[in-house]
Design a protein around this motif. Structure first.
Motif, PDB file in Angstrom:
ATOM      1  N   LYS A   1      -4.561   5.056  10.633  1.00 15.27           N
ATOM      2  CA  LYS A   1      -3.391   4.181  10.503  1.00 15.27           C
ATOM      3  C   LYS A   1      -2.167   4.704  11.216  1.00 15.27           C
ATOM      4  O   LYS A   1      -1.377   3.927  11.742  1.00 15.27           O
ATOM      5  N   ASP A   2      -1.978   5.997  11.175  1.00 13.24           N
ATOM      6  CA  ASP A   2      -0.692   6.503  11.638  1.00 13.24           C
ATOM      7  C   ASP A   2      -0.735   7.091  13.041  1.00 13.24           C
ATOM      8  O   ASP A   2       0.286   7.528  13.550  1.00 13.24           O
ATOM      9  N   PHE A   3      -1.896   7.145  13.587  1.00 13.15           N
ATOM     10  CA  PHE A   3      -1.958   7.656  14.953  1.00 13.15           C
ATOM     11  C   PHE A   3      -2.348   6.517  15.884  1.00 13.15           C
ATOM     12  O   PHE A   3      -2.930   5.516  15.443  1.00 13.15           O
TER      13      PHE A   3
ATOM     14  N   GLY B   1      -7.561   8.038  17.310  1.00 13.41           N
ATOM     15  CA  GLY B   1      -8.621   7.789  16.344  1.00 13.41           C
ATOM     16  C   GLY B   1      -9.985   7.825  16.996  1.00 13.41           C
ATOM     17  O   GLY B   1     -10.932   8.432  16.473  1.00 13.41           O
ATOM     18  N   SER B   2     -10.076   7.201  18.152  1.00 16.31           N
ATOM     19  CA  SER B   2     -11.381   7.184  18.818  1.00 16.31           C
ATOM     20  C   SER B   2     -11.771   8.581  19.281  1.00 16.31           C
ATOM     21  O   SER B   2     -12.939   8.965  19.192  1.00 16.31           O
TER      22      SER B   2
ATOM     23  N   ILE C   1      -8.369  10.847   2.968  1.00 19.25           N
ATOM     24  CA  ILE C   1      -6.957  10.735   3.317  1.00 19.25           C
ATOM     25  C   ILE C   1      -6.739  11.109   4.783  1.00 19.25           C
ATOM     26  O   ILE C   1      -5.910  10.529   5.470  1.00 19.25           O
ATOM     27  N   VAL C   2      -7.508  12.046   5.239  1.00 15.05           N
ATOM     28  CA  VAL C   2      -7.310  12.494   6.617  1.00 15.05           C
ATOM     29  C   VAL C   2      -7.732  11.399   7.589  1.00 15.05           C
ATOM     30  O   VAL C   2      -6.980  11.012   8.502  1.00 15.05           O
ATOM     31  N   SER C   3      -8.925  10.884   7.364  1.00 13.63           N
ATOM     32  CA  SER C   3      -9.391   9.850   8.290  1.00 13.63           C
ATOM     33  C   SER C   3      -8.509   8.608   8.190  1.00 13.63           C
ATOM     34  O   SER C   3      -8.220   7.956   9.205  1.00 13.63           O
TER      35      SER C   3
END
Lengths: 162, 1098
Positions: free
Chosen positions: B655-657, B662-663, B648-650
C-alpha cells in the motif's frame, strides 16, 4: 602508574621516606614493609617480586624501584614486558632459566606446600614437557614467552592494582 | 573500558613492525648504548636525518614503557631523548615544531578526556574494588553483567523510542477503545494489590503489554505506522542482540591468541598463570590456593556405577522439573477456566514454581555431583551443562505450555464465536473463523476504533444466545464477560514479566538468606557453637561465578523470549540488572568467599558469550514460532485482524510503496530468487570453510616454522659464531648473507622432523610433505630444493637434472672428476694415507674456493691468501680441518662431475641462495661417503633409509663442527681404518663431538641433537658410553690431539664471542667487524679456511 604511587610509597614508611623528593633520592624501604603492603601481602611471590624489582636483589626498594614494579604490574604495561618480568619472577635462582628447582619453588609457593613431593615433581615434569621447546630440561625466556603469551588470562591476572 | 582501550592503543603502537623490532632488540640486549648510538650521529645538518633522528627519539619516548629498564634508566633515556628532540626540532621548519606541539597537546587532552570518561563508566570503581579483592574471575561476572546492562539499555531505547513513546503520544488514549479499557467487572478489583501484583488491572491495559497497542495503521498527524514499527522493532531486538553478541565474540577471539592455537600448555598455565596477582584478601587468597591445588591435583578414583546413578538422578530431576512446570501451567489454565476469582498463589504459582525450580535444582545438582567424584573441573563442566539444560528446559516447558494454552484459547475463542463445540480440530476453526472475520473487518475499514466497538457489540450480544446450547455454560459466560481478555500475546507477556519479577525476588531472597544471614550467623555464632561454623557445615556462602553467570544468561533469555509480547520487558530488565549489580557487589564484598573451583573465564574468554548466544538462539525460536504460527488476537494489539503478524510488512509494501517496489519485493521473495540465494549462501559457507581449513593448515606450518626458528638460533648461530673470522670476511663481503641464516636452520629442523618420519614413509614423499622447506632427495643424490632458494631458477634446473645422475657412488670421489688432480682422492686412499689426503684435500679446497660458488670479490680475497698458504696447510695436514676438507671435497668432486650445473653467472646471481643451499649438499655428500667405504661401494636399496637419516644429523653437525675440536674428525679418520662400523656410528660420533664441544659455550643446546642421539643409541649396538670415546681412542696421535685441542681452543674462543652475536642480529655486523679487526693476519689463513666452510655451510 597512577598518581597514588608516590603517596603510597610514603605511606609504607612515613618515618623513612621524605615527602620532598627533589633533594634526597636515596631512600630505601625495607622488604618487610614492601611485602606487607595490602596489594602484596597475600601474594605467594611477593618476595620474588620485590627482589626482581629491587636494585640489588635484596627486596629493599627505592622509589624508582617501586615505580618500576607498579608500572610493570599495571594494566597498561604491554604483554611482552609483563612476560619478561614474569619470567624473572619465576626464575628463583636468577640464572636466566626456569629450571626444575625454580618450578618446584613456584609450585610449592603457589600451593602453600599442600602438594606432596611426588606431585610437585610430577607437575614440574609436565610443565617442562609442555613448554620446553629445545628439550634442555629448563625453560628459557623464549620458551616461557612462547607459552605465557598464549595463555588466555595471563594479562588479566598478572597485574596489581594500587 | 578505558584502560583496556588504552592498552589496546599501546599495543597497537607497539605492533608497528619497526618499533616492535626495536623493542625486541632492547629486550634481548637490555642495554642502553644501542639505542643511543644513533643520537650522536644526528648532529649533521641534513634535515631529513635530523627528522629521522627525532622520529627515532620519539619512538623511543613512546615505547619507553616497553623496555625492561629500571626507572632510573628510563628517566635518563627519556630526558636525553627529549633534550635531543628539543635541540634539533628547532632546526627543522617551524611548522613541524607546531605540528609536534599540537600533537603533544592533543595527546594530553585525549589522555585527560580518557581519564574523565572513566568516571562515566558505570560501576567501574566498584568492579575494580571487587577485582582487587577477589581477583579477575569474580570481576568478570560483574563485567558481564554490565555488558548485559548496556545491551538492555539499547533494547530499551529501541522499544521506547519506536513503540512506547509514539503509542503514548499519538495513540488512542486509555479507555478510548475496547482493547484499552478495563472491563467493568474488573474495574472494582483493578487496583487491588493482588491484581496489580499479578500484572492485571491497570497494568494489563497499559503500554507494558502487546494488547494495549492500537491497530490503526497510522497514528498521529505524522502518520506513524505503529504496527509496522512494532513488528520491525520486535525483529530488530533479536537482530541487534545477535549482531552485538557476534561482534563481541569476534573481538574477543581476535584478542586472545589462545583461541587460534590448539597448543597444550595446561600445566604451564596452571602453574604460571594460576595466581591472580590482583587478589588482596586473605580469604580469597586461601580459596585461590585451594583452587590451584584442586586444579593441579589429578584425581584418580573413578566410580562408574555412582556416576551412572548420578546421571540418572540428574535426568530424573530434569524431567521432573519440566513436567512440574508443564503441570503447573496446565493447572493454572484449568483453574482460570473453572474459577472466577483466583487467589494470589494461584495467579503466581507458575512463575513461583519456575523460579523455585531454577533456584533449587542447581543445588541439587551440586549434591548429586558430589556423588560422582569427578575431577573438580569436570564436575564444574557437568554442573554447568546440567544447569544450562535445566534453565533451557524450564523456559521451553514454560513457553510450550503457554503456547499450548494459547492454542486452546484461540480454539475456545473460535468456539464461542462459531457456536461449535470446543473439541473440534482447530484448523477447522480457523477456516470457519476467517469468513465472518473478514466480512466484519472489511466493512468498517481499518484503523477506526468506534466501528470496531460496534462490530463487537452485536457479537457480544449474540454470544450468549449461541452458547446456550453448550454444556459448559459457566465457561462461556466467562468468555462473554471479557472478550478482550482473549489476548494471548498479552498473556504470554504477562507470564514472562511475572516470571522475571519473581525471579528477581528469589534472587534477592537467596542473596539475603543464603549469603547474608548465613554469613551473619556463621560469623557471630561460631564462637558459641559446638563445631566450627566457619570451616565445617554452613561456612560462608560462596560466590559461584559460573552459576551466577548462567543465571544472568537465563534472565536475559527470558527477556528475549518475552520482549516481543511485552515491549517494556527490556526496560524492566535494566532496572533489575541495576539492582542486581548493587546487591551482588554488596553481597560479594560483605559476605561471600570466592568459589573454590575457580572457573576459568577471563574477559577474553568467549564462554559466557557462547552461552548467551546459544540462549538467544533458543529463545528466539519460540517467539518466532509463535509469530509465524499463531494468528494474532482478534481484538487487541497492533496486528489484530490480520491473518499473520508479518502480514503487516507485505501490506505496507503493497500500500505505501510504489507498485514497482512491490513487484520487486515480490520477485525477490519468490523461490526463483530465494533458492539461488540459499544455494549461494551454502556455497559461500563452503568456500569460507575451505579457506579456514587451508588457513589453519598454513597456520600450523607457520607454527612449525616459528618453533624451528626459535630453536634455530641455538643451532645455527653457534655455527655462525664459530665462523667468527670467516664471517668477518664473508659477511663483510656480502652482508645480506645474514638474511639467509634463518632459512637453513628452519630447513634443517624440518629435515630433522622428516627424518623421523622417514622410518615409515618413503623418502621423497615425506620430504615433500614438509612443504615449507622442500628437500627432495632422489635416491642417494642430493638435490636440495630449498623453498627459499627455489626462487632462483637455477635450483629448479638442478632438481631436474640431478636425479638421473647419481647414486652415491657417482658423486663420490671414487669417480674423480676430470681435471681434479691427485688420484689419491678416492676414499680408501685418503684414509690410509693421511698426509697425502691432507695435501690433496687442501688443494681441493682451493678448487672449491676458486669455484664460482662465491662472489668474485670473495674469490679474489681468498686466492692470494690461500695461494702461498698451501704448503703451510699441507704441513698442518693432520689438523682438525682435514675432515672438513673432506666434506668440501665431496661436494667439490660432486660438482666437478656436473660442472655444467654450476655456471658462474648463476652463482653470482644467487650467491645467497646458493650458499644456503650448499650446506646440506656437502653434508649429504659426506654422509654418502660412509656407506661407500663398506664392503659394498654402492648403497643397496635397503640401506638407504639409514644414511638418509644421517644427512639430517649431519646437516646439523658441520655448522657447529666448523668451529670445533678435531676429535670427532679424527675419529672419523680412525673409523675409516676400521671400516666395518655402521654408518650410524659415524653420525653419532659427530654428534658426540658436537655435544662435547658445545655443551659449554652453547646456552641452549639444540633440540635437534638430542633425539637423534637417543635414536642412535637404540639403533646402533654401541654402548652409551661413547661420549668419552674420542679421548680414549688409542689411535689418536699426539699431534693430532694437540692440534685438535689448540684449534678447538681458538675457535671456541671465537664461539663465545659469536654467540653474543647471534643473540641479536643487529649487533652482528659490528661485533663481526670487531672480531675481524682483532684477528691477526697470521690467522687469516685459518680465517679464509673457515670462511670457505662457513660459506658453504651457511
Amino acid at each position: 602508574m597512577t598518581l597514588g604511587d608516590p603517596r603510597s610509597f610514603c605511606d609504607l614508611a612515613p618515618q623513612l621516606v621524605p615527602l620532598d623528593y627533589t633533594s634526597c633520592p636515596d631512600v630505601k624501604v625495607p622488604y618487610e614493609l614492601i611485602g606487607s603492603m595490602p596489594e602484596l601481602k597475600d601474594n605467594p611471590f611477593r618476595q620474588r617480586i620485590a627482589q626482581v624489582f629491587s636494585e640489588d636483589g635484596d627486596g629493599h626498594m627505592t622509589l624508582d624501584n617501586f615505580l618500576d614494579m607498579f608500572s610493570v604490574m599495571s594494566e597498561m604495561a604491554p604483554r611482552d614486558l609483563k612476560a619478561y618480568y614474569a619470567f624473572k619472577i619465576y626464575d628463583f635462582n636468577n640464572d636466566g632459566y626456569i629450571c626444575a628447582w625454580d618450578l618446584e619453588q613456584t609450585v610449592t609457593k603457589l600451593t602453600r606446600g599442600e602438594l606432596s613431593a611426588e606431585e610437585v615433581s610430577l607437575v614440574c615434569e609436565k610443565v617442562l614437557d609442555e613448554a620446553d621447546g629445545d628439550h634442555d630440561g629448563r625453560l628459557s625466556l623464549e620458551d616461557f614467552q612462547n607459552m605465557i603469551l598464549r595463555a588466555p588470562d595471563f594479562l588479566s591476572t598478572f597485574h596489581i592494582r594500587i | 573500558m578505558k584502560p583496556s582501550k588504552a592498552c589496546q592503543r599501546y599495543r597497537s603502537v607497539r605492533r608497528k613492525p619497526s618499533q616492535h623490532y626495536l623493542y625486541q632488540e632492547s629486550l634481548l640486549l637490555s642495554n642502553l648504548d644501542d639505542s643511543f648510538n644513533a643520537d650522536e650521529t644526528g648532529d649533521s645538518n641534513d634535515p631529513e636525518q635530523i627528522f629521522q633522528n627525532i622520529q627515532f627519539q620519539k619512538d623511543l619516548m613512546a615505547n619507553i614503557r616497553c623496555r625492561p629498564w629500571t626507572m632510573a634508566q628510563k628517566l635518563g633515556a627519556l630526558r636525553r631523548a627529549k633534550e635531543i628532540v628539543l635541540k634539533f626540532e628547532g632546526r627543522l621548519t617551524r611548522t613541524r615544531g607546531y605540528q609536534a606541539a599540537g600533537a603533544e597537546l592533543w595527546r594530553k587532552f585525549a589522555r585527560l578526556a580518557c581519564n574523565f570518561m572513566v568516571m562515566f563508566i558505570p560501576w567501574e570503581m566498584r568492579i575494580k574494588k571487587i577485582e582487587s579483592h577477589f581477583g579477575s574471575g569474580v570481576a568478570s561476572y560483574f563485567i558481564f553483567l554490565r555488558w548485559l546492562f548496556g545491551i538492555n539499555i539499547v533494547l530499551t531505547i529501541m522499544t521506547a523510542a519506536f513503540i512506547v513513546i509514539p503509542e503514548l503520544i499519538a495513540g488512542q488514549p486509555f479507555g478510548s477503545t475496547a482493547s484499552k479499557t478495563i472491563p467493568k467487572e474488573h474495574m472494582a478489583s483493578a487496583q487491588d494489590l493482588d491484581t496489580v501484583w499479578s500484572l492485571g488491572g491497570y497494568l494489563q491495559y497499559s503500554v507494558l503489554f502487546y494488547g494495549y497497542y492500537g491497530r490503526e495503521r497510522r497514528i498521529g498527524r505524522a502518520g506513524y505506522r505503529l504496527p509496522l514499527a512494532y513488528f520491525l522493532v520486535g525483529m530488530a531486538v533479536f537482530a541487534y542482540s545477535f549482531i552485538i553478541l557476534l561482534k563481541k565474540m569476534a573481538k574477543n577471539s581476535r584478542n586472545s591468541l589462545a583461541s587460534a592455537s590448539n597448543e597444550n600448555y595446561t600445566f604451564c598455565w596452571r602453574v604460571f598463570c594460576a595466581w591472580d596477582y590482583l587478589i588482596g584478601n586473605p580469604e580469597a587468597a586461601e580459596s585461590k590456593t585451594a583452587a590451584i591445588v584442586n586444579s593441579i591435583r589429578v584425581s584418580g578414583v573413578v566410580t562408574v556405577c555412582l556416576r551412572v546413578v548420578a546421571n540418572i538422578l540428574v535426568l530424573l530431576s530434569l524431567a521432573g522439573s519440566i513436567s512440574l512446570i508443564y503441570f503447573v501451567v496446565d493447572r493454572s489454565q484449568r483453574l482460570e477456566q473453572s474459577k472466577k476469582e483466583l487467589t494470589l498463589w494461584e495467579k503466581n504459582e507458575v512463575s513461583v514454581v519456575v523460579s523455585l525450580v531454577t533456584m533449587l535444582a542447581p543445588s541439587a545438582f551440586d549434591l548429586i555431583a558430589a556423588l560422582e567424584m569427578y575431577h573438580p573441573r569436570t564436575t564444574l563442566r557437568f554442573q554447568l551443562a546440567r544447569v544450562l539444560v535445566l534453565y533451557l528446559g524450564n523456559l521451553y516447558s514454560l513457553i510450550i505450555a503457554l503456547l499450548d494454552k494459547v492454542n486452546s484459547m484461540s480454539t475456545e475463542e473460535a468456539a464461542t464465536k462459531n457456536n461449535t463445540s470446543h473439541w473440534i480440530d482447530p484448523t477447522i476453526f480457523s477456516a470457519t473463523r476467517m469468513a465472518p472475520e473478514e466480512e466484519k473487518w472489511s466493512t468498517p475499514g481499518p484503523g477506526i476504533g468506534l466501528p470496531r466497538n460496534s462490530t463487537w457489540a452485536p457479537e457480544e450480544a449474540s454470544v450468549p444466545a449461541y452458547t446456550l446450547p453448550l454444556s459448559e455454560a459457566n465457561k462461556t459466560t466467562v468468555y462473554t464477560q471479557r472478550p478482550q481478555d482473549q489476548c494471548w500475546e498479552t498473556y504470554v507477556g504477562q507470564e514472562m514479566l511475572k516470571l522475571s519479577i519473581i525471579d528477581m525476588l528469589f534472587t534477592v531472597a537467596s542473596v539475603l538468606l543464603i549469603d547474608f544471614f548465613r554469613g551473619l550467623f556463621v560469623r557471630y555464632l561460631s564462637d558459641y557453637w559446638c563445631w566450627d561454623l566457619e570451616s565445617k557445615f554452613p561456612e560462608y556462602g560462596e560466590f559461584k561465578i559460573a552459576e551466577n553467570v548462567l543465571h544472568l544468561v537465563y534472565n536475559q533469555g527470558m527477556i528475549w523470549m518475552g520482549a516481543f509480547f511485552s515491549p517494556c520487558l527490556p526496560a524492566f530488565n535494566v532496572l533489575k540488572l541495576i539492582g542486581l549489580m548493587y546487591l551482588r557487589s554488596w553481597a560479594v564484598l560483605t559476605c561471600n568467599v570466592p568459589h573454590q573451583q575457580v572457573f576459568r573465564a577471563s574477559r577474553s574468554n568467549n564462554f559466557y558469550l557462547a552461552m548467551l548466544l546459544f540462549m538467544l538462539f533458543l529463545c528466539m525460536l519460540p517467539t518466532i514460532f509463535a509469530i509465524v504460527r499463531y494468528k494474532p488476537s482478534l481484538n487487541c494489539g497492533p496486528f489484530s485482524g490480520q491473518e499473520k503478524m508479518y502480514d503487516i510488512v507485505s501490506e505496507t509494501i503493497e500500500k505505501d510503496f510504489p507498485a514497482w517496489f512491490g513487484s520487486v519485493v515480490g520477485y525477490v521473495s519468490s523461490p526463483v530468487v530465494i533458492l539461488p540465494a540459499v544455494l549461494l549462501l551454502f556455497m559461500l559457507v563452503y568456500y569460507l570453510q575451505s579457506i579456514v581449513r587451508s588457513l589453519k593448515l598454513s597456520n600450523q606450518q607457520l607454527r612449525v616454522q616459528t618453533q624451528n626458528a626459535s630453536i634455530a638460533p641455538s643451532v645455527l648461530y653457534p655455527a655462525a659464531g664459530s665462523q667468527h673470522s670467516c664471517s668477518s670476511i664473508s659477511l663483510n663481503a656480502s652482508p645480506p648473507l645474514l638474511t639467509s641464516h634463518p632459512p637453513p636452520a628452519a630447513r634443517i629442523q624440518t629435515q630433522e622432523e622428516s627424518s623421523k618420519r622417514l622410518q615409515k614413509d618413503s623418502d621423497l614423499s615425506s620430504q615433500l610433505s614438509s612443504a615449507h622447506s622442500l628437500t627432495p632427495q632422489s635416491n642417494g643424490t642430493v638435490v636440495n630444493l630449498d623453498s627459499s632458494s627455489s626462487r632462483s631458477g637455477r635450483v629448479g634446473t638442478v632438481a631436474q637434472r640431478t636425479p638421473p645422475s647419481p647414486q652415491p657412488g657417482l658423486s663420490s670421489p671414487s669417480s674423480p672428476p676430470p681435471g681434479d688432480p691427485p688420484p689419491c682422492s678416492s676414499a680408501g686412499d685418503r684414509r690410509e694415507n693421511r698426509s697425502c689426503s691432507s695435501v690433496t684435500q687442501t688443494k681441493r679446497t682451493e678448487d672449491v674456493r676458486s669455484e664460482p660458488l662465491y662472489r668474485k670479490d670473495f674469490q679474489q680475497m681468498d686466492r692470494p691468501l690461500r695461494g702461498p698458504g698451501l704448503p703451510a696447510v699441507a704441513s698442518r695436514g693432520p689438523r682438525s680441518h682435514a675432515p672438513r676438507y673432506y666434506i668440501i671435497n665431496e661436494r667439490d668432486s660432486h660438482q666437478k662431475t656436473h660442472p655444467t650445473f654450476w655456471p658462474e653467472g648463476h652463482f653470482r646471481m644467487d650467491a645467497l641462495e646458493d650458499l644456503v643451499e650448499m650446506c646440506p649438499r656437502t653434508t649429504r655428500q659426506a654422509v654418502s661417503r660412509a656407506p661407500q667405504q663398506g664392503p659394498s661401494p654402492q648403497l643397496s636399496e635397503e640401506e638407504e633409509g639409514a644414511p638418509r637419516r644421517e644427512p639430517v644429523e649431519r646437516s646439523l653437525h658441520p655448522q657447529c663442527l666448523t668451529g670445533l675440536q678435531g676429535a670427532a674428525h679424527f675419529y672419523v679418520g680412525d673409523r675409516s681404518e676400521s671400516r666395518t662400523l655402521a654408518p650410524e656410528y659415524q653420525g653419532r660420533v659427530h654428534f658426540k663431538s658436537w655435544d662435547d664441544g658445545f655443551e659449554a659455550p652453547l646456552d641452549r643446546p639444540v633440540y635437534g641433537h638430542r633425539k637423534p642421539r637417543s635414536r642412535n643409541f637404540q639403533s646402533a649396538q654401541h654402548p652409551p658410553k661413547l661420549r668419552g670415546k674420542p679421548k680414549v681412542e688409542p689411535s689418536l696421535t699426539e699431534s693430532d690431539s694437540m692440534s685438535a685441542a689448540s684449534s678447538s681452543d681458538q675457535q671456541n674462543g671465537g664461539d663465545d664471542r659469536c654467540l653474543q652475536v647471534t643473540r641479536s642480529q643487529a649487533k652482528f655486523p659490528r661485533s663481526v667487524r670487531q672480531l675481524g679487526k682483532r684477528k691477526a693476519i697470521s690467522r687469516q689463513e685459518l680465517i679464509a679456511d673457515l670462511s670457505d666452510l662457513i660459506c658453504s655451510n651457511v
